[in-house]
Design an enzyme around this catalytic site. Structure first.
Site, mmCIF file in Angstrom:
data_model
loop_
_atom_site.group_PDB
_atom_site.id
_atom_site.type_symbol
_atom_site.label_atom_id
_atom_site.label_comp_id
_atom_site.label_asym_id
_atom_site.label_seq_id
_atom_site.Cartn_x
_atom_site.Cartn_y
_atom_site.Cartn_z
ATOM 1 N N GLY A 264 -6.411 -3.185 2.605
ATOM 2 C CA GLY A 264 -6.840 -4.091 4.030
ATOM 3 C C GLY A 264 -6.472 -5.115 3.492
ATOM 4 C CB CYS B 276 -6.883 -0.683 -1.401
ATOM 5 S SG CYS B 276 -6.621 -2.329 -3.073
ATOM 6 C CE1 TYR B 277 -11.494 -6.166 2.139
ATOM 7 C CE2 TYR B 277 -11.524 -4.766 4.109
ATOM 8 C CZ TYR B 277 -12.134 -6.127 3.768
ATOM 9 O OH TYR B 277 -13.022 -6.540 3.954
ATOM 10 C CG HIS C 103 -2.798 1.863 -2.800
ATOM 11 N ND1 HIS C 103 -3.735 1.560 -2.086
ATOM 12 C CD2 HIS C 103 -2.874 0.446 -3.333
ATOM 13 C CE1 HIS C 103 -3.318 0.733 -1.541
ATOM 14 N NE2 HIS C 103 -3.109 -0.075 -2.441
ATOM 15 C CD GLU D 85 -2.648 4.627 -0.253
ATOM 16 O OE1 GLU D 85 -2.984 5.334 -0.939
ATOM 17 O OE2 GLU D 85 -2.605 3.600 0.259
ATOM 18 C CG ASP E 153 13.491 10.069 16.229
ATOM 19 O OD1 ASP E 153 12.789 11.417 15.876
ATOM 20 O OD2 ASP E 153 14.049 8.890 15.984
ATOM 21 C CE LYS F 257 14.769 11.510 12.856
ATOM 22 N NZ LYS F 257 14.871 10.072 13.806
#
Ligand code: XMP
Length: 511
Positions: A55, A82-83, A169, A171, A227, A367
């Site tokens: 954040g 993180c935040y 991070h 991720e 999509d 996707k």
């Protein structure tokens, strides 16, 4: 109840990526804004674990998001990132420090201590950092479990309460063992089993929309792209004929494409599909237009007009549905970057159309996840794996003025390109391939006669994200076959060239 992880959103950039990393490991993750869910609701929902996202810069900023510290005693494992890590420390009573000189951006070497979060992770590895504030001394009950040169408390934990915080991070792919860390959290700490799959997503979505949209009429602009097709079939399963799909055929589609879209959705899925053949309208408006940006704008505007007048025929429509996917949400969020091309997605809807709300069933999917949903819904493989096709269609692949004759030439040439690349089994190796009708003509010889026909350019690129792309090294035999066939089969074309420019400096499309 199905197991699920809550991604508690504090306004970070990577929230969706976190959710995706969890879903990749077959555990459902859902993102909720920190101010839209209370601790009691979290308990009621029965989450197996919570991830606090990144954040804004500092927990001390007036506008920074905070959360009820009771969440740390809810008996649910928490991983702060993180935040989220700083917030967890702050909520548990620690001080957060800030020093420009201590900022860390990018890759850092990290040392970890043995603990459940770092199971199967070597003592030394690379992590990815992006922070100025940091936790210096962890709150009481927590111990430091990782450090880098600049960050003394790169990770902390209170194993008894199953609370973990990481300054880096996990991720992002730059964190070498990020995937393993997330896996340790969801399986070893939250005790998930990993039995979620896309069928669950489909089932839950259908149920949700069936309830929410009961008795409502929904309009969707179908382009035949992946999509909008997946969104249409998903909603059709939920509300059947109450979903009205409008397919605007602007006459700038590839050979046979309009009929294919119509057949697939009308005949195969029995959908309420209206095909509007608007080629004349589009070509009239495009007469004399040669500037690429003007072409794009004209096609975009005309699309909206056609869509509007079609929608008006239905009287009151309650909702509008769109096939927005997660990368669209991220990309459209950019601020002042220069306009390279005004991208027009078929489905760009006028701002002033009155609908109760907009439904975007694929908004949180990437996707490849959308493709998986598509296949599970029974959408043909060729459509699910269809390569990207720009909203303005062949309009931006015909250089100079667009005429019916040029559209025909390009459709034929493009069909040859697609057939040959697919025949050679190259379609997965190449990300996008098509023909461009250059406005250049050149002299040729056929039999004993002189010809003066168009030059077709072949474009084939390889890319992960279409932001940058390399020209594809197609085998010479494939190039030769394409060239022979186009010059023999498409009368009016006397030369074929291969575009060997990467992006940048060129773009994928020529206009
Ligand atoms: P460029 O030419 O910008 O293309 O390098 C990158 C990717 O975007 C596609 N593209 C579009 N897609 N509407 C779309 O939906 C558009 O107006 C548009 N213009 C380009 C292009 O085909 C390539 O995949």
């Amino acid at each position: 109840m199905k197991e699920k992880i809550l991604v508690l959103d504090f306004g970070g950039q990577y929230d969706q990526l976190i959710a995706r990393r969890v879903r990749e490991q077959k555990v459902y993750a859902e993102i909720r804004a920190y101010n839209k869910i209370t601790v009691d609701e979290i308990k009621e929902e029965g989450y197996s674990g919570i991830i606090f996202t990144g954040g804004p810069n500092s927990v001390y900023d007036e506008s920074s998001p905070h959360y009820d510290p009771a969440v740390l005693d809810a008996g649910i494992p928490v991983l702060g990132i993180c935040y989220g890590h700083q917030l967890m420390a702050y909520m548990a009573g620690a001080e957060i420090c800030s020093a420009e000189g201590n900022s860390e951006y990018g890759k850092s070497k990290m040392n970890v201590k043995a603990c459940t979060l770092f199971d199967d992770i070597p003592c030394e590895s690379i992590c990815w950092m992006s922070h100025t504030d940091y936790v210096n001394t962890p709150p009481s009950g927590f111990e430091i479990i990782a450090h880098t040169d600049k960050c003394f408390c790169a990770a902390m934990c209170d194993e008894a309460r199953k609370l973990y915080g990481v300054q880096f991070h996990p991720e992002v792919t730059h964190t070498e063992y990020g995937r393993q860390i997330i896996s340790n959290f969801i399986f070893k700490i939250c005790s998930c089993k990993g039995d979620w799959n896309m069928e669950d997503f489909i089932e839950t979505s259908i149920k949700k929309y069936r309830e929410e949209l009961s008795g409502k009429s929904v309009l969707l602009a179908l382009s035949g792209g992946v999509d909008s097709s997946v969104a249409a079939v998903l909603l059709h399963k939920a509300i059947g004929k109450n979903l009205i799909c409008v397919f605007v055929d602007h006459g700038l589609l590839r050979k046979g494409e309009g009929d294919y879209v119509e057949q697939t959705f009308k005949d195969m899925f029995g959908m309420n599909l209206i095909r509007v053949n608007a080629e004349d309208r589009f070509l009239d408006r495009l007469t004399g237009t040669i500037d690429p940006e003007t072409k794009r704008k004209v096609i975009g505007e005309e699309f909206i007009r056609v869509f509007e007048s079609e929608a008006a025929k239905f009287g009151k429509i309650d909702m509008l549905a769109q096939g927005t996917i997660y990368p669209d949400v991220v990309e459209s969020g950019t601020g002042d970057s220069a306009v390279i091309k005004s991208h027009h997605n078929v489905g760009g809807i006028p701002d002033d159309m009155a609908f109760e709300s907009i439904i975007e069933p694929l908004k949180y999917l990437f996707k490849d996840e959308v493709r998986e949903v598509g296949l599970q819904l029974g959408i043909p493989y060729g459509l699910v794996w269809r390569q990207p096709f720009p909203g303005p269609g062949l309009g931006v692949r015909i250089i100079g003025e667009i005429t019916r004759e040029k559209i025909r030439l390009l459709q034929e040439a493009d069909a040859v390109v697609r057939e040959e690349i697919e025949y050679a089994g190259q379609e997965k190796a190449v990300s996008q391939y098509f023909a461009v009708l250059t406005n250049g003509r050149s002299v040729g010889v056929m039999g004993d006669s002189r010809t003066y026909g168009y030059t077709v350019a072949l474009r084939a690129v390889t890319t992960d994200d279409f932001m940058t792309a390399e020209w594809s090294r197609l085998p010479y035999e494939v190039l030769e076959k394409i060239s022979n066939r186009i010059t023999n089969e498409v009368s009016g074309v006397s030369r074929v060239v291969y575009d060997i420019t990467s992006k940048p400096p060129a773009t994928v499309e020529w206009e």
